[in-house]
Design a protein around this motif. Structure first.
Motif, PDB file in Angstrom:
ATOM      1  N   GLU A  46      36.404 -51.020  42.655  1.00 32.26           N
ATOM      2  CA  GLU A  46      35.617 -50.643  41.487  1.00 32.26           C
ATOM      3  C   GLU A  46      36.461 -50.739  40.229  1.00 32.26           C
ATOM      4  OE1 GLU A  46      34.839 -46.273  41.127  1.00 32.26           O
ATOM      5  OE2 GLU A  46      35.538 -46.255  43.209  1.00 32.26           O
ATOM      6  N   LYS A  62      30.454 -52.540  41.552  1.00 31.16           N
ATOM      7  CA  LYS A  62      31.348 -52.013  42.579  1.00 31.16           C
ATOM      8  C   LYS A  62      31.116 -52.811  43.864  1.00 31.16           C
ATOM      9  CE  LYS A  62      31.498 -47.582  42.751  1.00 31.16           C
ATOM     10  NZ  LYS A  62      31.145 -46.165  43.052  1.00 31.16           N
ATOM     11  N   TYR A  64      31.732 -53.472  47.979  1.00 28.45           N
ATOM     12  CA  TYR A  64      32.012 -52.919  49.308  1.00 28.45           C
ATOM     13  C   TYR A  64      32.291 -54.096  50.237  1.00 28.45           C
ATOM     14  CZ  TYR A  64      30.619 -50.727  53.843  1.00 28.45           C
ATOM     15  OH  TYR A  64      30.539 -50.269  55.148  1.00 28.45           O
ATOM     16  N   LYS A 103      30.720 -42.207  48.932  1.00 25.75           N
ATOM     17  CA  LYS A 103      31.402 -43.302  48.232  1.00 25.75           C
ATOM     18  C   LYS A 103      30.440 -44.328  47.651  1.00 25.75           C
ATOM     19  CE  LYS A 103      35.144 -44.155  47.780  1.00 25.75           C
ATOM     20  NZ  LYS A 103      35.953 -43.896  46.550  1.00 25.75           N
ATOM     21  N   GLY A 104      29.157 -44.008  47.616  1.00 26.26           N
ATOM     22  CA  GLY A 104      28.239 -44.895  46.918  1.00 26.26           C
ATOM     23  C   GLY A 104      27.175 -45.503  47.808  1.00 26.26           C
ATOM     24  N   TYR A 105      26.229 -46.180  47.148  1.00 26.66           N
ATOM     25  CA  TYR A 105      25.112 -46.861  47.801  1.00 26.66           C
ATOM     26  C   TYR A 105      25.243 -48.357  47.494  1.00 26.66           C
ATOM     27  CZ  TYR A 105      22.938 -42.236  48.229  1.00 26.66           C
ATOM     28  OH  TYR A 105      22.678 -40.924  48.535  1.00 26.66           O
ATOM     29  N   TYR A 106      25.042 -49.188  48.487  1.00 29.10           N
ATOM     30  CA  TYR A 106      25.297 -50.619  48.327  1.00 29.10           C
ATOM     31  C   TYR A 106      24.185 -51.451  48.964  1.00 29.10           C
ATOM     32  CZ  TYR A 106      29.910 -48.677  47.377  1.00 29.10           C
ATOM     33  OH  TYR A 106      30.941 -47.932  46.868  1.00 29.10           O
ATOM     34  N   ASP A 124      26.999 -52.474  44.589  1.00 29.42           N
ATOM     35  CA  ASP A 124      26.219 -51.278  44.241  1.00 29.42           C
ATOM     36  C   ASP A 124      25.018 -51.658  43.376  1.00 29.42           C
ATOM     37  OD1 ASP A 124      27.207 -51.707  41.698  1.00 29.42           O
ATOM     38  OD2 ASP A 124      28.250 -49.802  41.542  1.00 29.42           O
ATOM     39  N   ASN A 200      27.361 -44.420  39.618  1.00 30.55           N
ATOM     40  CA  ASN A 200      28.266 -43.470  40.260  1.00 30.55           C
ATOM     41  C   ASN A 200      28.021 -43.366  41.766  1.00 30.55           C
ATOM     42  OD1 ASN A 200      26.004 -41.769  40.608  1.00 30.55           O
ATOM     43  ND2 ASN A 200      26.483 -40.558  38.792  1.00 30.55           N
ATOM     44  N   HIS A 201      28.787 -42.524  42.419  1.00 29.12           N
ATOM     45  CA  HIS A 201      28.719 -42.429  43.876  1.00 29.12           C
ATOM     46  C   HIS A 201      27.415 -41.811  44.367  1.00 29.12           C
ATOM     47  CE1 HIS A 201      30.237 -38.473  42.656  1.00 29.12           C
ATOM     48  NE2 HIS A 201      29.793 -38.002  43.803  1.00 29.12           N
ATOM     49  N   ASP A 203      24.551 -42.927  43.128  1.00 29.81           N
ATOM     50  CA  ASP A 203      23.605 -44.016  42.872  1.00 29.81           C
ATOM     51  C   ASP A 203      22.808 -43.808  41.599  1.00 29.81           C
ATOM     52  OD1 ASP A 203      22.696 -46.558  43.637  1.00 29.81           O
ATOM     53  OD2 ASP A 203      20.872 -45.742  44.499  1.00 29.81           O
ATOM     54  N   GLU A 349      38.551 -42.594  41.602  1.00 28.66           N
ATOM     55  CA  GLU A 349      37.538 -43.495  41.074  1.00 28.66           C
ATOM     56  C   GLU A 349      38.028 -44.141  39.784  1.00 28.66           C
ATOM     57  OE1 GLU A 349      33.147 -42.063  42.012  1.00 28.66           O
ATOM     58  OE2 GLU A 349      34.211 -40.590  40.804  1.00 28.66           O
TER      59      GLU A 349
END
Length: 720
Positions: A46, A62, A64, A103-106, A124, A200-201, A203, A349
């Protein structure tokens, strides 16, 4: 940074044992949980700025990246592309329990099978903003808040409304959208706010900036190496005397809770640290004028200046406002550019502030513009920025940098309510557990708390409930009295909320600064005002405003349009085209030009032209002006028809009808009055001789009185 407990911060410094609890939802709705045994490699990259640059307004995706172990073929039946991933990384604490961090949505954009592994790449929700801005239906002028809301609604992404600064800033003219994407637009919005923008983490789209104020002011202990003698370098503090222990100097570095707002890196792997700090001396904002030249404003002083240019949302007249806001926020910031490798920590982050202590025990203040978390390896942390010398030779505008490209997504428009429901369901499906604490009161009652960390005092997200209400905060200070509770409801039914998404609202009264109706799913908004009997008095919709009654007072200006029914104006100027099917115009009506019931207004003159509709009628023009009524352009003739009577009624003393003329004064160089019989033949001719006597001349040529004339030509008489 992602908030963690004291136990977590203690455990992450020792021998760490990480875990993974990712959850994948495939396009067909099937879900699959993944743990650390399913991965060969795992990383999340990120950034809040482009590599090598320190930017304002960056909007970076971001990424993944993972390699799945498919040796036993357990993933063969799944189609990963287009799947959604919720990433969670956990750390085992000293007591054997686990603390997991979101740690986020992807969204998976690429999945490839290679030998016994599957390579997965996902981005993301920032990728959803990579669609053309030409699809936006937002009308301008528009505020910065409206522009962000429109972009998020169009791209089906939730946003953190509390992070939006300068929400009332108005953009007068819509930018040219042919070459812009929604990501460009939110990047331009972030520049005006003096922020970066990221998802952000949790979403949600979020605007933010580096919090250098949370870093403590350190004390320089000096240098014990080199040519300097020991104790001659560094800061000097007085230790006081032994008679009065309150004497001497003191330095407060804050509490351990304060330290939770920044990182301190001292177990370093490789390290590349610039020799000098960077101090932002000013912010330069410029915009090209429609005419030659540019409008610019420098807040601060020359030196290391951050530039904001080529931003279509910053238009003429707004340069100083933007420069002042961004300059007050950024000017004077001091940080050290560097690139280091540290022990992996999933709470780090991009956008965080940090202290870095090198091997020689020198400590630097810095910010994190790029970081890559890698499971089982060292974590890369960077603060990217040009040196002052490089900046003198490189001029660039703070523009959006796209570090990754995603495949085209299906264009699905969701309403703001649909997005909120989607976000709520996503949270419900992937929510983490909570800890609870009850505090007994003297009377035997309790206060109940739900919180995100094992200890209430170390928690940030806290729900508090008591007999007087239910209260929520995302920034718990450890004490109820010093915590700002930003949401909740009390026993009287009063509620404080951030964004309310509902199907319908019944209310007695409402008060606010802005009301927006329609725009979602291409649907137009409708507003109705009814009287006590339920009759619609005013309706506002995509067709305009319809009012069955009312009075327009003050100044009413219309560029164009049709006013139907009764229009009453006490005064004012109507510019453009004004058409009224019927009604009464009262007061002062001023029209430079236009058509009134077939009469054309040209300055102070009214003109009416006919169209030849009958075989023997001529084309005529009647001019009514301050000089009287006149006919122009051609001879006026009219073929008599019994059933078709035409009359002209000018608003002067002259009245012209088919059968008669009434006037106070009739003047003509040549006057002929002709009698027409039923068979359309000329039966008589009437003239006036030089002596002023009226003479009738029969059609057969005989003469009467003292007049001259006769003959088959009708005995025409010249009169002067």
């Amino acid at each position: 940074m992602i908030h963690t407990s004291t136990k977590y911060r203690r455990a992450v410094q020792g021998n760490r044992q990480f875990g993974i609890a990712d959850r994948i939802t495939f396009r067909d709705g099937t879900t699959l949980g993944l743990d650390i045994e399913d991965f060969v490699s795992y990383s999340i990259d990120e950034a809040t700025s482009s590599p090598g640059k320190f930017e304002v307004g960056a909007a970076v995706i971001k990424e993944y990246s993972a390699v799945l172990n498919n040796e036993d073929g357990k993933f063969d039946r799944y189609d990963f592309e287009g799947a959604d991933i919720v990433a969670q990384v956990g750390l085992m604490l000293e007591d054997g329990t686990w603390e997991y961090l979101q740690k986020g949505y992807y969204r998976v954009v690429e999945a490839k099978a290679q030998d016994l592994v599957i390579l997965v790449k996902a981005y993301d929700s920032m990728l959803f903003f990579d669609s053309p801005y030409s699809g936006s239906m937002l009308s301008y002028p528009a505020s910065l808040l409206q522009i962000v809301q429109d972009a998020c609604n169009a791209c089906s992404v939730a946003y953190d409304a509390g992070s939006i600064e300068m929400g009332g800033y108005t953009v007068r003219k819509r930018p040219d959208s042919e070459t812009l994407t929604y990501r460009d637009i939110i990047s331009y919005c972030a520049q005006i706010m003096g922020c970066y923008v990221k998802v952000n983490h949790m979403d949600r789209l979020e605007f933010g900036w580096y919090d250098l104020e949370c870093l403590p002011d350190g004390i320089d202990g000096g240098d014990f190496t080199g040519t300097a003698r020991p104790y001659e370098t560094g800061d000097t503090l007085s230790g006081g005397n032994f008679t009065d222990y309150s004497s001497g100097d003191s330095h407060d570095c804050g509490t351990f809770r304060d330290a939770a707002g920044y990182h301190h890196f001292y177990h370093l792997g490789s390290q590349t640290i610039n020799t000098d700090d960077i101090t932002i001396t000013g912010v330069l904002v410029s915009v090209e004028k429609q005419e030659e030249g540019a409008e610019s404003c420098l807040y601060g002083t020359e030196g290391y200046v951050l530039e904001i240019s080529e931003n279509p949302l910053i238009q003429e007249g707004a340069v100083q406002q933007v420069a002042r806001h961004v300059g007050q926020k950024l000017a004077g910031s001091i940080f050290r550019p560097l690139s280091i490798m540290v022990q992996s920590d999933p709470c780090i982050e991009a956008g965080d502030a940090a202290l870095v202590t090198d091997r020689r025990q020198r400590t630097y203040r810095t910010v994190i513009t790029n970081t890559t978390f890698t499971m089982g390896g060292m974590q890369k942390v960077e603060c990217s920025a040009e040196t002052p010398t490089e900046k003198n030779y490189t001029k660039y505008g703070a523009v959006t940098k796209i570090l990754a490209k995603a495949r085209d997504e299906v264009d699905i428009k969701l309403s703001a309510y649909d997005i909120a429901v989607q976000q709520m369901n996503q949270l419900a499906a992937n929510t983490m557990g909570f800890y609870s604490t009850t505090v007994a009161q003297k009377d035997g009652s309790i206060l109940a708390y739900r919180h995100d960390k094992p200890k209430l005092a170390e928690s940030k997200v806290v729900y508090k409930s008591g007999i007087d209400g239910f209260f929520v905060t995302r920034d718990y200070t450890g004490e109820d009295s010093t915590t700002l509770w930003k949401a909740g409801f009390d026993s009287s039914g009063n509620a404080v909320l951030n964004i309310l998404s509902v199907i319908g609202i019944n209310f007695t009264w409402a008060r606010g600064g802005e009301l927006i109706l329609g725009g979602d799913d291409g649907k137009g908004g409708v507003m109705l005002v009814k009287d006590a009997a339920g009759n619609v008095v005013v309706q506002c919709d995509i067709n305009g405003i319809t009012a069955t009654k009312g009075t327009f007072s003050g100044r009413l200006e219309a560029a164009t349009g049709t006013f139907k029914g009764n229009l009453e104006a006490a005064g004012g100027t109507f510019s453009g085209e004004l058409e009224a099917a019927s009604g009464t115009f009262k007061g002062a009506l001023q029209a430079a030009t236009g058509t009134f019931g077939g009469m054309t207004a040209e300055g102070n003159t009214l003109v009416q032209e006919s169209v030849a509709q009958y075989p023997h009628s001529g084309v005529y023009k009647i001019i009514i002006s301050g000089e009287g009524v006149s006919f122009d352009d051609s001879e006026v003739k009219y073929n008599y028809y019994k059933d078709d009577m035409v009359q002209f009624e000018p608003s002067y003393s002259t009245k012209i009808e088919l059968d008669s003329i009434e006037t106070n004064d009739l003047r003509a160089e040549n006057l002929k009055l002709v009698g027409i019989g039923e068979d359309d033949t000329v039966t008589w001719l009437l003239g006036i001789n030089k002596e002023g006597e009226v003479v009738k001349i029969p059609r057969n040529g005989s003469s009467g009185g003292n007049g001259n004339g006769g003959g088959d030509d009708g005995g025409e008489l010249e009169v002067s």
